[in-house]
Design an enzyme around this catalytic site. Structure first.
Site, PDB file in Angstrom:
ATOM      1  N   ASP A   8      45.673  63.287  76.342  1.00 49.88           N
ATOM      2  CA  ASP A   8      44.482  63.707  75.229  1.00 49.88           C
ATOM      3  C   ASP A   8      43.410  64.206  76.110  1.00 49.88           C
ATOM      4  O   ASP A   8      43.258  63.994  77.505  1.00 49.88           O
ATOM      5  CB  ASP A   8      44.008  62.361  74.478  1.00 49.88           C
ATOM      6  CG  ASP A   8      43.194  62.310  73.464  1.00 49.88           C
ATOM      7  OD1 ASP A   8      43.267  63.424  72.615  1.00 49.88           O
ATOM      8  OD2 ASP A   8      42.060  62.037  73.436  1.00 49.88           O
ATOM      9  N   SER A   9      42.474  64.766  75.217  1.00 51.47           N
ATOM     10  CA  SER A   9      41.139  65.304  75.991  1.00 51.47           C
ATOM     11  C   SER A   9      40.223  64.215  76.533  1.00 51.47           C
ATOM     12  O   SER A   9      39.549  64.399  77.683  1.00 51.47           O
ATOM     13  CB  SER A   9      40.364  66.224  74.962  1.00 51.47           C
ATOM     14  OG  SER A   9      40.119  65.576  73.913  1.00 51.47           O
ATOM     15  N   TYR A  40      37.766  69.104  73.706  1.00 51.61           N
ATOM     16  CA  TYR A  40      38.423  70.517  73.313  1.00 51.61           C
ATOM     17  C   TYR A  40      38.008  71.085  71.879  1.00 51.61           C
ATOM     18  O   TYR A  40      38.411  72.272  71.827  1.00 51.61           O
ATOM     19  CB  TYR A  40      40.156  69.834  73.415  1.00 51.61           C
ATOM     20  CG  TYR A  40      40.687  69.855  74.742  1.00 51.61           C
ATOM     21  CD1 TYR A  40      40.021  69.445  75.960  1.00 51.61           C
ATOM     22  CD2 TYR A  40      42.044  70.040  74.932  1.00 51.61           C
ATOM     23  CE1 TYR A  40      40.608  69.386  77.141  1.00 51.61           C
ATOM     24  CE2 TYR A  40      42.604  69.741  76.201  1.00 51.61           C
ATOM     25  CZ  TYR A  40      41.868  69.613  77.226  1.00 51.61           C
ATOM     26  OH  TYR A  40      42.611  69.447  78.331  1.00 51.61           O
ATOM     27  N   GLY A  41      37.785  70.154  71.207  1.00 53.27           N
ATOM     28  CA  GLY A  41      37.527  70.508  69.786  1.00 53.27           C
ATOM     29  C   GLY A  41      36.783  71.866  69.666  1.00 53.27           C
ATOM     30  O   GLY A  41      36.688  72.628  68.508  1.00 53.27           O
ATOM     31  N   CYS A  71      46.197  64.730  71.411  1.00 52.28           N
ATOM     32  CA  CYS A  71      45.120  65.513  70.906  1.00 52.28           C
ATOM     33  C   CYS A  71      45.188  66.385  69.849  1.00 52.28           C
ATOM     34  O   CYS A  71      46.297  67.243  70.024  1.00 52.28           O
ATOM     35  CB  CYS A  71      44.692  66.452  72.197  1.00 52.28           C
ATOM     36  SG  CYS A  71      43.100  67.411  71.807  1.00 52.28           S
ATOM     37  N   ASN A  72      44.752  66.177  68.768  1.00 52.12           N
ATOM     38  CA  ASN A  72      44.993  67.083  67.663  1.00 52.12           C
ATOM     39  C   ASN A  72      44.801  68.627  67.684  1.00 52.12           C
ATOM     40  O   ASN A  72      45.540  69.336  67.516  1.00 52.12           O
ATOM     41  CB  ASN A  72      44.153  66.610  66.223  1.00 52.12           C
ATOM     42  CG  ASN A  72      44.943  65.473  65.695  1.00 52.12           C
ATOM     43  OD1 ASN A  72      45.493  65.551  64.645  1.00 52.12           O
ATOM     44  ND2 ASN A  72      44.623  64.338  66.155  1.00 52.12           N
ATOM     45  N   THR A  73      43.566  68.757  68.538  1.00 53.44           N
ATOM     46  CA  THR A  73      43.249  70.279  68.730  1.00 53.44           C
ATOM     47  C   THR A  73      44.330  70.927  69.639  1.00 53.44           C
ATOM     48  O   THR A  73      44.783  71.934  69.322  1.00 53.44           O
ATOM     49  CB  THR A  73      41.897  70.217  69.428  1.00 53.44           C
ATOM     50  OG1 THR A  73      41.053  69.587  68.715  1.00 53.44           O
ATOM     51  CG2 THR A  73      41.592  71.661  69.729  1.00 53.44           C
ATOM     52  N   GLU A 147      32.015  57.897  70.365  1.00 53.85           N
ATOM     53  CA  GLU A 147      31.718  57.788  71.994  1.00 53.85           C
ATOM     54  C   GLU A 147      30.605  56.742  71.826  1.00 53.85           C
ATOM     55  O   GLU A 147      30.474  56.131  73.066  1.00 53.85           O
ATOM     56  CB  GLU A 147      31.630  59.107  72.429  1.00 53.85           C
ATOM     57  CG  GLU A 147      33.050  59.887  72.335  1.00 53.85           C
ATOM     58  CD  GLU A 147      33.886  59.969  73.588  1.00 53.85           C
ATOM     59  OE1 GLU A 147      33.400  59.516  74.796  1.00 53.85           O
ATOM     60  OE2 GLU A 147      35.111  59.957  73.500  1.00 53.85           O
ATOM     61  N   CYS A 179      41.944  63.580  64.013  1.00 52.66           N
ATOM     62  CA  CYS A 179      41.656  63.564  65.323  1.00 52.66           C
ATOM     63  C   CYS A 179      41.792  62.022  65.666  1.00 52.66           C
ATOM     64  O   CYS A 179      41.490  61.183  64.854  1.00 52.66           O
ATOM     65  CB  CYS A 179      39.922  63.942  65.492  1.00 52.66           C
ATOM     66  SG  CYS A 179      39.080  63.422  66.896  1.00 52.66           S
ATOM     67  N   THR A 180      42.078  62.134  67.012  1.00 52.32           N
ATOM     68  CA  THR A 180      42.285  60.726  67.407  1.00 52.32           C
ATOM     69  C   THR A 180      41.353  59.663  67.492  1.00 52.32           C
ATOM     70  O   THR A 180      41.503  58.406  67.544  1.00 52.32           O
ATOM     71  CB  THR A 180      43.094  60.814  69.027  1.00 52.32           C
ATOM     72  OG1 THR A 180      42.128  61.586  69.705  1.00 52.32           O
ATOM     73  CG2 THR A 180      44.418  61.411  68.915  1.00 52.32           C
ATOM     74  N   HIS A 181      40.091  60.280  67.563  1.00 48.34           N
ATOM     75  CA  HIS A 181      38.971  59.398  67.578  1.00 48.34           C
ATOM     76  C   HIS A 181      38.600  58.546  65.837  1.00 48.34           C
ATOM     77  O   HIS A 181      38.034  57.601  66.054  1.00 48.34           O
ATOM     78  CB  HIS A 181      37.519  60.167  67.804  1.00 48.34           C
ATOM     79  CG  HIS A 181      37.339  60.224  69.149  1.00 48.34           C
ATOM     80  ND1 HIS A 181      37.851  61.273  69.863  1.00 48.34           N
ATOM     81  CD2 HIS A 181      36.644  59.691  70.119  1.00 48.34           C
ATOM     82  CE1 HIS A 181      37.479  61.435  71.064  1.00 48.34           C
ATOM     83  NE2 HIS A 181      36.601  60.481  71.520  1.00 48.34           N
TER      84      HIS A 181
END
Lengths: 259, 259
Positions: A8-9, A40-41, A71-73, A147, A179-181
C-alpha cells in the site's frame, strides 16, 4: 510457507491485513508501506504505475508467493501494466463483485481523486452487472482525517456529510469504500447513511478472493502461523503508531530505502 | 538576468512567488514544485534532506542565481546540510526575525508535523530574542484543506479553532504562518484570532530579505521583467488549477522527471 505480500502507499493497507488475518489466520504477511512517496491518490497514473512496479519487485525479491495491491489507486491505474511471476490481486475487482452482488440497483463509490477519475470501480460494476446505476465521489480529506486520528469526530462528520450528499441524493443502497483508509470511518459512515445503505469493504472482499484462489492453487499455508513483517520506506515511528491502532498491537517494522 | 530559483514540495511555495513578485517585480522566477513526492511535512528529516538536495541541484543545472527554499519543512530540516555554489535562503530565519521584531512577547507558531517537531522556529526565535515565549502547534489538516480549496469554509474554521485553541489559551500576540500553504488561510485565521494577533507570513519576510541581499551582492535584475517558469515533477493539471488561483492567472508549466 512463503508469506503473502501486501503493498500500500502507506498505513491504509493495514485494514486489508486485518481482513486477511481474520479470513486466513494461518497465513503470514509481508507488508510494504511506501510512506516515503504517499499519497498516491493525487499523483498521475504514470507515476503511480512506476512506483507500484518497484514496490512489487521489492516484495518479489523477499520471496512472497503472491502480492495484494491493497492501494485502490494503484489497483485502479497500475494493475493492468504490472509484471510479476507470482499472482497479483487488486482490490477493485473483488470489491466491485461484492457490491454488484449486494446492491438493489444503485451503488455509490467513494475514493481518492485518482481512483474516482480512473472510473475503475464504475467500469467493473457496469461490466459485472449491466444496468447498475453507479455514482462516484472523490473524498480527498478522508485520508488526512484518518491519519490525524479523527475517526469519530464532528469535523469528520461534517466533511463526510458534504462528500456523501450527492450520493444520498441519488438514492444509493450500497457504498463501496474505495480506499483502504475508509473502513476506519465505517462506524461514522453507517451512522450518517442509516441502516438502508450497506458498506462494502474491498479489503474483506479481496481476503475472500485470496482464500479461494490460494486453495485452488494449493498455496494455502498450514500449521502454525508465521510472523507478519512490515516494511516502510520512511518515518517508521508515525507508521508504527497508526499500525498499532489498526491492528491492535505492536508490529515489527523495518525501514527500507527506495529510489 | 538569471532567474531566482524557488523550490517547494508542491503548490504552497507559490505564495512565496506572489510575495517576490510584489517586492521584486523585475526578477524572473524559476519555480520547482516537487509534486511527485509531496507532502514533505510527514516525512523523515533524512528523506526531506535528500529530496531537497536533488531539487536544488536541478535548479542549479538550469542556471539560477540563487535558491529560495520556500518549503518550511525543507528549510527547517535540510538547510544546514545543503551544498550549493549560489546563495540559498530558507524561510525560517526571515520569518522568525520578523516575528521577534513584531511581538509584544508571546509568539505562536503553526506548521506541519515535521516543521513543528524540528522546533526550528522556536530555536530561531529564542536565539533572536531571549525571553520570548513561544508556543507551537502542528496543523496537519491545513494543507489538505487548502488543496481542497476550502479556504473560507465552516469546516476549515472548526479545524482551525481546534488547532489554535492551545495558542489562544497561551495569550499569543503574534502568529507565524510556518507553512507556505497557510497564507491562503490568513483571512479566516485573522477572523478567528481577532485584531490583537498579528500574522507573520514567512514568504513576505524572505522576499524582503532577498531584496536586501541581492542589492548588496549586485545581483538585482533590471529592465524589463523576464518570464516566470514553473517546473513540476508530477500531475501538472492539478498544479495548474491551484497555481492559477494563487497567482491570479495562467502559468507556463513544464513536467520534469525526478528519480
Amino acid at each position: 510457507m512463503r508469506p503473502i505480500g501486501v503493498f500500500d502507499s502507506g498505513v491504509g493497507g493495514l485494514t486489508v491485513v486485518r481482513a486477511l488475518r481474520r479470513r486466513l489466520p494461518a497465513e503470514a504477511v509481508l507488508y510494504l508501506g511506501d510512506t516515503a512517496r504517499l499519497p498516491y491518490g493525487t499523483k498521475s497514473p504514470e507515476t503511480v504505475a512506476r512506483y507500484t512496479q518497484r514496490n512489487v519487485d521489492l516484495l518479489l525479491e523477499r520471496g512472497v508467493k503472491g502480492v495484494v495491491v491493497a492501494c485502490n489507486t494503484a489497483s485502479a491505474v497500475a494493475l493492468p501494466r504490472l509484471a510479476s511471476p507470482v499472482p497479483v490481486w487488486g482490490v477493485i475487482e473483488p470489491g466491485a463483485r461484492r457490491a454488484a452482488a449486494a446492491s438493489a440497483g444503485r451503488v455509490g463509490v467513494v475514493g481518492t481523486e485518482s481512483t474516482i477519475r480512473s472510473d475503475a470501480y464504475g467500469e467493473a460494476l457496469r461490466r459485472l452487472r449491466p444496468g447498475l446505476e453507479v455514482a462516484s465521489e472523490a473524498c480527498p480529506l478522508f485520508v488526512p482525517l484518518v491519519e490525524e486520528g479523527w475517526l469519530d469526530d464532528p469535523v469528520t462528520e461534517r466533511v463526510a456529510e458534504r462528500y456523501l450528499a450527492p450520493l444520498v441524493a441519488r438514492g444509493i443502497d450500497t457504498l463501496v469504500l474505495g480506499c483502504t483508509h475508509y473502513p476506519l470511518l465505517a462506524p461514522l459512515l453507517t451512522r450518517l447513511l442509516g441502516p438502508g445503505v450497506g458498506l462494502v469493504d474491498s479489503g474483506e472482499a479481496v481476503a475472500e478472493q485470496l482464500a479461494g484462489d490460494l486453495a485452488r492453487a494449493g498455496l494455502l499455508a498450514s500449521g502454525r502461523r508465521g510472523e507478519d513483517h512490515f516494511l516502510v520506506t520512511d518515518a517508521a515511528e508515525r507508521f508504527g503508531q497508526l499500525a498499532g491502532r489498526i491492528l491492535g498491537g505492536a508490529v515489527s517494522l523495518e525501514l527500507v530505502e527506495v529510489i
